[in-house]
Write an enzyme that holds these catalytic residues in place. Sequence first.
Site, PDB file in Angstrom:
ATOM      1  N   ASP A  39      -1.930   6.646  -6.283  1.00 27.31           N
ATOM      2  CA  ASP A  39      -2.215   5.662  -5.246  1.00 27.31           C
ATOM      3  C   ASP A  39      -2.402   4.282  -5.868  1.00 27.31           C
ATOM      4  O   ASP A  39      -3.160   4.127  -6.824  1.00 27.31           O
ATOM      5  CB  ASP A  39      -3.482   6.075  -4.482  1.00 27.31           C
ATOM      6  CG  ASP A  39      -3.845   5.093  -3.388  1.00 27.31           C
ATOM      7  OD1 ASP A  39      -2.932   4.674  -2.648  1.00 27.31           O
ATOM      8  OD2 ASP A  39      -5.023   4.738  -3.272  1.00 27.31           O
TER       9      ASP A  39
ATOM     10  N   ASP B  30       0.819  -1.212   0.000  1.00 31.22           N
ATOM     11  CA  ASP B  30       0.000   0.000   0.000  1.00 31.22           C
ATOM     12  C   ASP B  30       0.850   1.257   0.000  1.00 31.22           C
ATOM     13  O   ASP B  30       1.542   1.541   0.967  1.00 31.22           O
ATOM     14  CB  ASP B  30      -0.919   0.009   1.216  1.00 31.22           C
ATOM     15  CG  ASP B  30      -1.916   1.150   1.179  1.00 31.22           C
ATOM     16  OD1 ASP B  30      -2.096   1.745   0.099  1.00 31.22           O
ATOM     17  OD2 ASP B  30      -2.520   1.442   2.217  1.00 31.22           O
TER      18      ASP B  30
END
Length: 483
Positions: free
Chosen positions: A364, A153
Amino acid sequence: MGGKVQNTLIFSVTVLFISFSSAASSSQYNTLVVNTLPSSPILSSPESESLTTVSQSTTSFSLHLSHIDAISSFSDASPAELFNLRLKRDSIRVESLTSLAAVSSRRNVTRRAPRSAGGFSGAVISGLSQGSGEYFMRLGVGTPATNMYMVLDTGSDVVWLQCAPCKVCYNQSDAIFDPSKSKTFATVPCGSRLCRRLDDSTECFRQRSKRCLYQVSYGDGSFTVGDFSTETLTFKGARVDHVAVGCGHDNEGLFVGAAGLLGLGRGGLSFPSQTKNRYNGKFSYCLVDRTSSGSAYKPPSTIVFGNDAVPKTSVFTPLLTNPKLDTFYYLQLLGISVGGSRVRGVSESQFKLDATGNGGVIIDSGTSVTRLTQSAYVALRDAFRLGAKSLKRAPSYSLFDTCFDLSGMSTVKVPTVVFHFGGGEVSLPASNYLIPVNTQGRFCFAFAGTMGSLSIIGNIQQQGFRVAYDLTGSRVGFLPRAC
Protein backbone atom coordinates in the site's frame (compact mmCIF):
# COMPACT_ATOMS: atom_id res chain seq x y z
CA MET A 1 -24.98 8.15 4.72
CA GLY A 2 -26.50 5.24 2.82
CA GLY A 3 -24.81 2.86 0.44
CA LYS A 4 -21.88 0.56 0.77
CA VAL A 5 -18.66 1.80 2.19
CA GLN A 6 -16.01 2.05 -0.45
CA ASN A 7 -12.36 2.21 0.28
CA THR A 8 -9.42 4.28 1.12
CA LEU A 9 -7.22 6.76 2.95
CA ILE A 10 -3.83 7.73 1.71
CA PHE A 11 -0.07 8.31 1.54
CA SER A 12 3.23 8.95 3.27
CA VAL A 13 7.04 9.17 3.18
CA THR A 14 10.58 8.81 4.51
CA VAL A 15 12.99 7.59 1.96
CA LEU A 16 16.13 5.86 1.14
CA PHE A 17 18.17 4.30 -1.48
CA ILE A 18 17.93 0.59 -1.65
CA SER A 19 19.98 -2.46 -2.42
CA PHE A 20 18.57 -5.59 -3.94
CA SER A 21 20.06 -8.99 -4.60
CA SER A 22 18.84 -12.56 -4.94
CA ALA A 23 21.65 -13.50 -2.62
CA ALA A 24 21.02 -10.63 -0.21
CA SER A 25 20.08 -12.90 2.68
CA SER A 26 23.73 -14.01 2.94
CA SER A 27 24.73 -10.53 4.15
CA GLN A 28 24.57 -9.96 7.91
CA TYR A 29 24.91 -6.18 8.29
CA ASN A 30 23.99 -2.92 6.58
CA THR A 31 25.52 0.48 7.24
CA LEU A 32 23.13 3.14 8.46
CA VAL A 33 24.07 6.78 7.98
CA VAL A 34 22.83 8.52 11.13
CA ASN A 35 20.80 11.49 9.88
CA THR A 36 18.30 12.72 12.46
CA LEU A 37 15.09 14.56 11.66
CA PRO A 38 15.91 18.14 10.67
CA SER A 39 15.11 20.77 13.28
CA SER A 40 13.32 23.07 10.84
CA PRO A 41 11.49 22.74 7.50
CA ILE A 42 13.69 22.69 4.40
CA LEU A 43 10.92 22.67 1.80
CA SER A 44 10.34 25.25 -0.89
CA SER A 45 7.05 26.19 -2.50
CA PRO A 46 5.95 23.99 -5.42
CA GLU A 47 6.78 25.23 -8.88
CA SER A 48 3.98 26.22 -11.20
CA GLU A 49 3.81 23.92 -14.20
CA SER A 50 1.86 24.05 -17.42
CA LEU A 51 0.11 20.80 -18.33
CA THR A 52 -1.61 21.99 -21.47
CA THR A 53 1.05 20.96 -23.99
CA VAL A 54 -0.08 17.51 -25.07
CA SER A 55 1.77 14.94 -27.12
CA GLN A 56 0.51 11.59 -28.38
CA SER A 57 4.01 10.13 -28.13
CA THR A 58 4.19 6.59 -26.73
CA THR A 59 7.28 7.40 -24.66
CA SER A 60 6.98 8.14 -20.95
CA PHE A 61 7.76 11.44 -19.30
CA SER A 62 8.14 13.03 -15.86
CA LEU A 63 6.91 16.11 -14.03
CA HIS A 64 8.77 18.16 -11.42
CA LEU A 65 8.32 17.20 -7.79
CA SER A 66 7.05 19.46 -5.04
CA HIS A 67 6.35 18.62 -1.43
CA ILE A 68 2.76 18.90 -0.30
CA ASP A 69 3.81 20.50 3.01
CA ALA A 70 4.44 23.66 1.01
CA ILE A 71 0.73 24.03 0.20
CA SER A 72 -0.79 22.65 3.38
CA SER A 73 -2.20 24.26 6.50
CA PHE A 74 0.69 22.65 8.43
CA SER A 75 3.45 24.16 6.29
CA ASP A 76 4.96 25.96 9.30
CA ALA A 77 5.10 22.81 11.46
CA SER A 78 8.45 21.32 12.36
CA PRO A 79 9.56 18.00 10.82
CA ALA A 80 9.07 16.32 14.21
CA GLU A 81 5.49 17.63 14.45
CA LEU A 82 4.76 16.45 10.91
CA PHE A 83 6.20 13.02 11.73
CA ASN A 84 3.88 12.66 14.72
CA LEU A 85 0.88 13.72 12.62
CA ARG A 86 1.90 11.13 10.07
CA LEU A 87 1.91 8.32 12.64
CA LYS A 88 -1.57 9.33 13.84
CA ARG A 89 -2.92 9.26 10.29
CA ASP A 90 -1.17 5.98 9.67
CA SER A 91 -3.04 4.28 12.51
CA ILE A 92 -6.37 5.56 11.15
CA ARG A 93 -5.54 4.28 7.68
CA VAL A 94 -4.56 0.83 8.92
CA GLU A 95 -7.86 0.56 10.81
CA SER A 96 -9.72 1.61 7.66
CA LEU A 97 -7.95 -0.88 5.37
CA THR A 98 -8.36 -3.71 7.87
CA SER A 99 -12.06 -2.95 8.26
CA LEU A 100 -12.58 -2.73 4.50
CA ALA A 101 -10.85 -6.04 3.87
CA ALA A 102 -13.08 -7.68 6.47
CA VAL A 103 -16.47 -6.54 5.15
CA SER A 104 -16.23 -5.70 1.45
CA SER A 105 -17.55 -7.84 -1.38
CA ARG A 106 -16.36 -8.27 -4.95
CA ARG A 107 -17.01 -5.49 -7.43
CA ASN A 108 -17.96 -5.98 -11.03
CA VAL A 109 -15.39 -5.21 -13.72
CA THR A 110 -16.50 -4.16 -17.20
CA ARG A 111 -14.11 -4.53 -20.12
CA ARG A 112 -13.49 -1.61 -22.41
CA ALA A 113 -12.83 -1.47 -26.15
CA PRO A 114 -9.13 -1.59 -27.13
CA ARG A 115 -7.19 1.63 -27.63
CA SER A 116 -3.79 2.38 -29.01
CA ALA A 117 -0.85 1.69 -26.68
CA GLY A 118 1.05 4.54 -25.12
CA GLY A 119 2.51 5.77 -21.88
CA PHE A 120 3.17 8.76 -19.70
CA SER A 121 4.63 9.61 -16.33
CA GLY A 122 4.39 12.40 -13.82
CA ALA A 123 5.70 13.74 -10.57
CA VAL A 124 4.56 12.39 -7.24
CA ILE A 125 4.30 14.96 -4.47
CA SER A 126 4.86 13.84 -0.91
CA GLY A 127 2.14 15.14 1.41
CA LEU A 128 3.14 14.33 4.96
CA SER A 129 0.82 16.87 6.49
CA GLN A 130 -2.35 16.09 4.59
CA GLY A 131 -5.29 14.45 6.31
CA SER A 132 -6.38 13.22 2.90
CA GLY A 133 -3.16 11.57 1.90
CA GLU A 134 0.58 11.53 1.55
CA TYR A 135 1.49 11.65 -2.17
CA PHE A 136 0.05 13.94 -4.80
CA MET A 137 0.53 14.75 -8.45
CA ARG A 138 -0.35 17.74 -10.60
CA LEU A 139 -2.76 17.15 -13.47
CA GLY A 140 -5.21 19.06 -15.63
CA VAL A 141 -8.96 18.56 -15.38
CA GLY A 142 -11.43 19.48 -18.13
CA THR A 143 -11.12 21.48 -21.36
CA PRO A 144 -9.49 23.93 -21.15
CA ALA A 145 -7.48 22.17 -18.47
CA THR A 146 -7.62 23.44 -14.88
CA ASN A 147 -4.51 22.39 -12.99
CA MET A 148 -5.13 20.48 -9.74
CA TYR A 149 -3.29 18.52 -7.07
CA MET A 150 -4.70 15.00 -6.79
CA VAL A 151 -3.96 12.37 -4.15
CA LEU A 152 -2.54 9.10 -5.49
CA ASP A 153 -3.85 6.00 -3.70
CA THR A 154 -3.28 2.30 -4.43
CA GLY A 155 -5.81 1.47 -1.70
CA SER A 156 -8.86 2.93 -3.46
CA ASP A 157 -10.54 2.93 -6.85
CA VAL A 158 -12.88 5.85 -7.57
CA VAL A 159 -11.43 9.02 -9.14
CA TRP A 160 -13.09 12.14 -7.71
CA LEU A 161 -12.58 15.85 -7.10
CA GLN A 162 -14.43 18.77 -5.52
CA CYS A 163 -16.83 20.55 -7.85
CA ALA A 164 -18.78 23.78 -7.88
CA PRO A 165 -21.39 24.46 -6.74
CA CYS A 166 -20.34 23.24 -3.29
CA LYS A 167 -22.80 22.24 -0.63
CA VAL A 168 -19.81 21.60 1.64
CA CYS A 169 -16.20 21.74 0.43
CA TYR A 170 -12.96 21.55 2.40
CA ASN A 171 -10.08 23.97 1.82
CA GLN A 172 -7.85 23.15 -1.15
CA SER A 173 -4.81 24.92 -2.56
CA ASP A 174 -6.32 25.43 -6.04
CA ALA A 175 -9.66 26.92 -7.06
CA ILE A 176 -12.63 24.55 -6.93
CA PHE A 177 -13.24 22.91 -10.32
CA ASP A 178 -16.24 24.39 -12.14
CA PRO A 179 -17.68 21.79 -14.58
CA SER A 180 -19.80 24.43 -16.34
CA LYS A 181 -16.59 25.93 -17.76
CA SER A 182 -15.34 22.65 -19.28
CA LYS A 183 -16.26 21.64 -22.83
CA THR A 184 -15.62 17.94 -22.14
CA PHE A 185 -17.55 17.48 -18.88
CA ALA A 186 -20.58 15.18 -19.10
CA THR A 187 -22.80 13.71 -16.41
CA VAL A 188 -23.51 9.96 -16.47
CA PRO A 189 -27.23 9.06 -16.82
CA CYS A 190 -28.89 7.18 -13.97
CA GLY A 191 -29.23 3.49 -14.83
CA SER A 192 -26.57 3.59 -17.55
CA ARG A 193 -23.97 0.85 -17.91
CA LEU A 194 -21.26 3.06 -16.42
CA CYS A 195 -23.47 4.04 -13.49
CA ARG A 196 -24.14 0.39 -12.71
CA ARG A 197 -20.41 -0.17 -12.15
CA LEU A 198 -20.66 1.77 -8.89
CA ASP A 199 -21.05 -0.28 -5.71
CA ASP A 200 -24.37 1.46 -5.04
CA SER A 201 -25.81 2.47 -8.39
CA THR A 202 -29.42 2.76 -7.16
CA GLU A 203 -28.97 5.99 -5.19
CA CYS A 204 -30.10 8.09 -8.15
CA PHE A 205 -33.33 6.04 -8.40
CA ARG A 206 -34.03 6.54 -4.70
CA GLN A 207 -33.51 10.29 -5.09
CA ARG A 208 -35.40 10.37 -8.43
CA SER A 209 -32.39 11.93 -10.15
CA LYS A 210 -31.76 11.67 -13.89
CA ARG A 211 -28.03 11.92 -13.18
CA CYS A 212 -25.97 9.08 -11.73
CA LEU A 213 -24.97 9.78 -8.13
CA TYR A 214 -21.86 8.46 -6.39
CA GLN A 215 -20.73 8.36 -2.78
CA VAL A 216 -17.44 7.23 -1.29
CA SER A 217 -17.00 6.85 2.47
CA TYR A 218 -13.70 6.37 4.27
CA GLY A 219 -12.82 4.57 7.47
CA ASP A 220 -12.05 7.82 9.30
CA GLY A 221 -15.59 9.14 8.68
CA SER A 222 -14.67 11.33 5.70
CA PHE A 223 -16.87 11.12 2.62
CA THR A 224 -17.55 12.62 -0.79
CA VAL A 225 -20.93 12.75 -2.55
CA GLY A 226 -21.93 14.13 -5.93
CA ASP A 227 -22.55 13.50 -9.62
CA PHE A 228 -20.83 10.65 -11.43
CA SER A 229 -19.47 12.03 -14.68
CA THR A 230 -16.87 11.69 -17.41
CA GLU A 231 -14.12 14.21 -17.99
CA THR A 232 -10.78 14.70 -19.73
CA LEU A 233 -7.62 14.47 -17.59
CA THR A 234 -4.42 16.04 -18.90
CA PHE A 235 -0.95 14.97 -17.78
CA LYS A 236 2.24 16.55 -19.03
CA GLY A 237 2.49 14.85 -22.42
CA ALA A 238 -0.79 12.92 -22.37
CA ARG A 239 -4.50 13.65 -22.69
CA VAL A 240 -6.91 10.98 -21.46
CA ASP A 241 -10.54 11.43 -22.51
CA HIS A 242 -13.77 10.08 -20.99
CA VAL A 243 -12.40 9.17 -17.57
CA ALA A 244 -15.15 8.30 -15.09
CA VAL A 245 -14.86 10.92 -12.35
CA GLY A 246 -16.90 11.70 -9.27
CA CYS A 247 -17.81 15.40 -9.20
CA GLY A 248 -18.19 16.00 -5.47
CA HIS A 249 -20.53 18.69 -4.17
CA ASP A 250 -20.44 17.55 -0.52
CA ASN A 251 -16.96 16.58 0.68
CA GLU A 252 -16.39 16.37 4.42
CA GLY A 253 -13.80 15.01 6.82
CA LEU A 254 -10.01 14.99 7.01
CA PHE A 255 -9.44 16.09 3.42
CA VAL A 256 -7.31 19.19 2.95
CA GLY A 257 -5.01 20.69 0.33
CA ALA A 258 -5.58 18.50 -2.72
CA ALA A 259 -8.58 18.79 -5.03
CA GLY A 260 -9.47 15.10 -4.93
CA LEU A 261 -8.19 11.58 -5.40
CA LEU A 262 -6.80 9.50 -8.27
CA GLY A 263 -7.64 5.91 -7.35
CA LEU A 264 -4.91 3.44 -8.37
CA GLY A 265 -6.42 0.23 -6.98
CA ARG A 266 -7.24 -2.99 -8.87
CA GLY A 267 -11.00 -2.35 -9.03
CA GLY A 268 -12.85 -1.68 -12.27
CA LEU A 269 -13.29 2.07 -11.71
CA SER A 270 -9.68 2.82 -10.80
CA PHE A 271 -7.61 4.91 -13.20
CA PRO A 272 -5.31 2.00 -14.24
CA SER A 273 -8.35 -0.22 -14.90
CA GLN A 274 -10.21 2.45 -16.86
CA THR A 275 -7.17 3.04 -19.08
CA LYS A 276 -6.05 -0.61 -19.21
CA ASN A 277 -6.42 -0.96 -22.96
CA ARG A 278 -4.49 2.24 -23.60
CA TYR A 279 -1.69 1.89 -21.04
CA ASN A 280 -1.77 -1.91 -20.73
CA GLY A 281 -2.70 -1.83 -17.06
CA LYS A 282 0.85 -0.84 -16.06
CA PHE A 283 2.07 1.86 -13.72
CA SER A 284 4.90 2.33 -11.25
CA TYR A 285 6.13 4.83 -8.72
CA CYS A 286 9.42 5.57 -7.01
CA LEU A 287 9.26 7.49 -3.73
CA VAL A 288 12.06 9.57 -2.29
CA ASP A 289 12.76 11.40 0.97
CA ARG A 290 9.81 13.40 2.28
CA THR A 291 12.15 16.34 2.95
CA SER A 292 13.37 16.39 -0.66
CA SER A 293 12.14 18.96 -3.14
CA GLY A 294 14.17 17.33 -5.87
CA SER A 295 17.79 18.17 -6.63
CA ALA A 296 20.88 16.80 -8.31
CA TYR A 297 21.50 14.81 -5.14
CA LYS A 298 17.90 13.79 -4.47
CA PRO A 299 15.95 12.95 -7.63
CA PRO A 300 12.18 13.55 -7.49
CA SER A 301 9.52 10.99 -6.79
CA THR A 302 7.79 9.96 -10.02
CA ILE A 303 4.86 7.94 -11.27
CA VAL A 304 4.85 6.36 -14.74
CA PHE A 305 2.02 4.82 -16.77
CA GLY A 306 2.41 2.52 -19.78
CA ASN A 307 4.90 -0.13 -20.82
CA ASP A 308 7.88 1.94 -19.63
CA ALA A 309 6.49 1.74 -16.10
CA VAL A 310 7.56 -1.88 -15.66
CA PRO A 311 11.36 -2.35 -15.96
CA LYS A 312 12.24 -5.79 -17.28
CA THR A 313 15.07 -6.10 -14.75
CA SER A 314 12.68 -5.87 -11.79
CA VAL A 315 12.24 -8.80 -9.46
CA PHE A 316 8.60 -9.83 -9.73
CA THR A 317 6.20 -11.49 -7.36
CA PRO A 318 2.71 -12.63 -8.46
CA LEU A 319 -0.44 -10.81 -7.41
CA LEU A 320 -2.95 -12.87 -5.47
CA THR A 321 -6.71 -12.46 -5.81
CA ASN A 322 -9.04 -11.81 -2.89
CA PRO A 323 -12.45 -13.34 -3.66
CA LYS A 324 -14.16 -10.62 -1.59
CA LEU A 325 -12.30 -7.49 -2.64
CA ASP A 326 -10.68 -6.51 -5.91
CA THR A 327 -9.16 -3.19 -4.80
CA PHE A 328 -6.05 -4.25 -2.88
CA TYR A 329 -2.75 -5.60 -4.21
CA TYR A 330 -2.11 -8.90 -2.39
CA LEU A 331 1.41 -10.38 -2.46
CA GLN A 332 2.84 -13.78 -1.54
CA LEU A 333 5.19 -13.22 1.42
CA LEU A 334 7.03 -16.42 2.31
CA GLY A 335 9.24 -15.18 5.15
CA ILE A 336 11.72 -12.56 6.40
CA SER A 337 15.44 -12.76 7.11
CA VAL A 338 17.37 -10.76 9.71
CA GLY A 339 21.16 -10.70 9.75
CA GLY A 340 21.40 -13.25 6.95
CA SER A 341 19.18 -15.90 8.60
CA ARG A 342 15.49 -16.66 8.14
CA VAL A 343 13.43 -15.70 11.20
CA ARG A 344 12.02 -19.00 12.48
CA GLY A 345 8.90 -17.43 13.92
CA VAL A 346 7.91 -15.87 10.57
CA SER A 347 6.37 -18.22 8.01
CA GLU A 348 4.13 -18.21 4.96
CA SER A 349 1.21 -19.57 6.98
CA GLN A 350 0.98 -16.30 8.94
CA PHE A 351 0.39 -14.36 5.70
CA LYS A 352 -2.02 -16.69 3.93
CA LEU A 353 -4.99 -15.21 2.08
CA ASP A 354 -7.72 -17.79 2.72
CA ALA A 355 -10.63 -18.79 0.52
CA THR A 356 -13.00 -16.43 2.32
CA GLY A 357 -10.78 -13.40 1.70
CA ASN A 358 -9.37 -13.05 5.20
CA GLY A 359 -5.69 -12.53 6.02
CA GLY A 360 -3.04 -11.98 3.39
CA VAL A 361 -0.42 -9.28 2.75
CA ILE A 362 -1.11 -6.13 0.73
CA ILE A 363 1.33 -3.52 -0.54
CA ASP A 364 0.00 0.00 0.00
CA SER A 365 1.35 3.39 -1.02
CA GLY A 366 -0.62 5.22 1.67
CA THR A 367 0.43 3.28 4.75
CA SER A 368 3.78 4.41 6.15
CA VAL A 369 4.81 1.76 8.66
CA THR A 370 4.71 -1.92 7.68
CA ARG A 371 2.23 -3.86 9.84
CA LEU A 372 2.62 -7.60 10.38
CA THR A 373 0.35 -10.02 12.21
CA GLN A 374 1.33 -9.88 15.86
CA SER A 375 3.10 -13.24 16.10
CA ALA A 376 5.18 -12.51 13.00
CA TYR A 377 6.04 -9.03 14.23
CA VAL A 378 7.17 -10.24 17.66
CA ALA A 379 9.44 -12.86 16.07
CA LEU A 380 10.91 -10.26 13.65
CA ARG A 381 11.39 -7.68 16.39
CA ASP A 382 13.10 -10.13 18.74
CA ALA A 383 15.45 -11.28 15.97
CA PHE A 384 16.36 -7.67 15.18
CA ARG A 385 16.91 -6.81 18.84
CA LEU A 386 19.25 -9.78 19.16
CA GLY A 387 21.21 -8.75 16.06
CA ALA A 388 21.41 -5.14 17.28
CA LYS A 389 22.27 -5.93 20.92
CA SER A 390 25.47 -3.85 20.69
CA LEU A 391 23.43 -0.67 20.10
CA LYS A 392 22.26 1.45 23.02
CA ARG A 393 18.53 1.03 23.59
CA ALA A 394 16.20 4.02 23.92
CA PRO A 395 12.62 4.33 25.22
CA SER A 396 9.69 3.37 23.00
CA TYR A 397 8.21 6.05 20.77
CA SER A 398 4.55 6.18 19.71
CA LEU A 399 3.76 2.83 18.04
CA PHE A 400 7.45 1.80 17.95
CA ASP A 401 8.57 -0.49 20.78
CA THR A 402 12.17 -1.01 19.57
CA CYS A 403 14.26 2.15 19.57
CA PHE A 404 17.95 3.04 19.88
CA ASP A 405 20.02 6.01 20.99
CA LEU A 406 22.41 6.79 18.12
CA SER A 407 23.30 10.30 19.24
CA GLY A 408 26.87 11.31 18.55
CA MET A 409 27.32 8.62 15.87
CA SER A 410 27.81 9.22 12.14
CA THR A 411 27.39 5.62 10.90
CA VAL A 412 26.42 2.36 12.54
CA LYS A 413 26.20 -1.31 11.54
CA VAL A 414 22.73 -2.83 11.80
CA PRO A 415 21.39 -6.30 10.89
CA THR A 416 20.07 -6.75 7.35
CA VAL A 417 16.34 -7.20 6.75
CA VAL A 418 15.18 -9.15 3.67
CA PHE A 419 11.64 -9.87 2.44
CA HIS A 420 11.25 -13.29 0.80
CA PHE A 421 8.46 -13.07 -1.76
CA GLY A 422 7.23 -15.73 -4.11
CA GLY A 423 9.48 -15.06 -7.12
CA GLY A 424 12.35 -13.22 -5.43
CA GLU A 425 13.91 -11.43 -2.47
CA VAL A 426 13.95 -7.72 -1.60
CA SER A 427 16.78 -6.52 0.66
CA LEU A 428 16.05 -3.25 2.41
CA PRO A 429 18.69 -0.61 3.09
CA ALA A 430 19.14 0.19 6.76
CA SER A 431 17.44 3.58 6.35
CA ASN A 432 14.21 1.86 5.27
CA TYR A 433 13.73 0.07 8.57
CA LEU A 434 15.65 2.07 11.17
CA ILE A 435 14.30 5.62 10.99
CA PRO A 436 14.82 8.86 12.96
CA VAL A 437 11.92 9.97 15.16
CA ASN A 438 13.42 13.14 16.66
CA THR A 439 16.32 15.57 16.36
CA GLN A 440 18.29 14.05 19.27
CA GLY A 441 19.40 10.81 17.62
CA ARG A 442 16.61 8.41 18.58
CA PHE A 443 15.98 5.84 15.83
CA CYS A 444 13.22 3.21 15.82
CA PHE A 445 12.58 -0.08 14.04
CA ALA A 446 9.94 0.90 11.47
CA PHE A 447 7.65 -2.11 11.80
CA ALA A 448 4.61 -2.67 14.02
CA GLY A 449 2.28 -5.49 14.95
CA THR A 450 -1.44 -5.74 14.30
CA MET A 451 -4.03 -7.86 16.10
CA GLY A 452 -5.87 -8.37 12.81
CA SER A 453 -5.10 -10.96 10.15
CA LEU A 454 -4.23 -8.46 7.38
CA SER A 455 -0.55 -7.48 6.99
CA ILE A 456 0.44 -4.31 5.12
CA ILE A 457 3.76 -3.42 3.48
CA GLY A 458 4.08 0.34 3.89
CA ASN A 459 5.88 2.99 1.91
CA ILE A 460 8.81 3.46 4.30
CA GLN A 461 9.99 0.02 3.22
CA GLN A 462 9.20 0.76 -0.45
CA GLN A 463 11.14 4.02 -0.78
CA GLY A 464 14.03 4.08 -3.19
CA PHE A 465 12.56 1.19 -5.19
CA ARG A 466 10.60 1.56 -8.39
CA VAL A 467 7.53 -0.42 -7.44
CA ALA A 468 5.86 -1.61 -10.66
CA TYR A 469 2.23 -2.74 -10.88
CA ASP A 470 1.39 -4.91 -13.88
CA LEU A 471 -2.36 -5.59 -13.87
CA THR A 472 -2.20 -7.42 -17.20
CA GLY A 473 0.58 -9.73 -16.03
CA SER A 474 -0.89 -9.90 -12.50
CA ARG A 475 2.42 -9.14 -10.81
CA VAL A 476 4.33 -6.49 -8.84
CA GLY A 477 8.01 -5.73 -9.45
CA PHE A 478 10.77 -4.15 -7.37
CA LEU A 479 13.81 -2.37 -8.82
CA PRO A 480 16.26 -0.62 -6.44
CA ARG A 481 17.78 2.84 -6.85
CA ALA A 482 15.42 3.66 -9.72
CA CYS A 483 13.98 7.08 -8.82
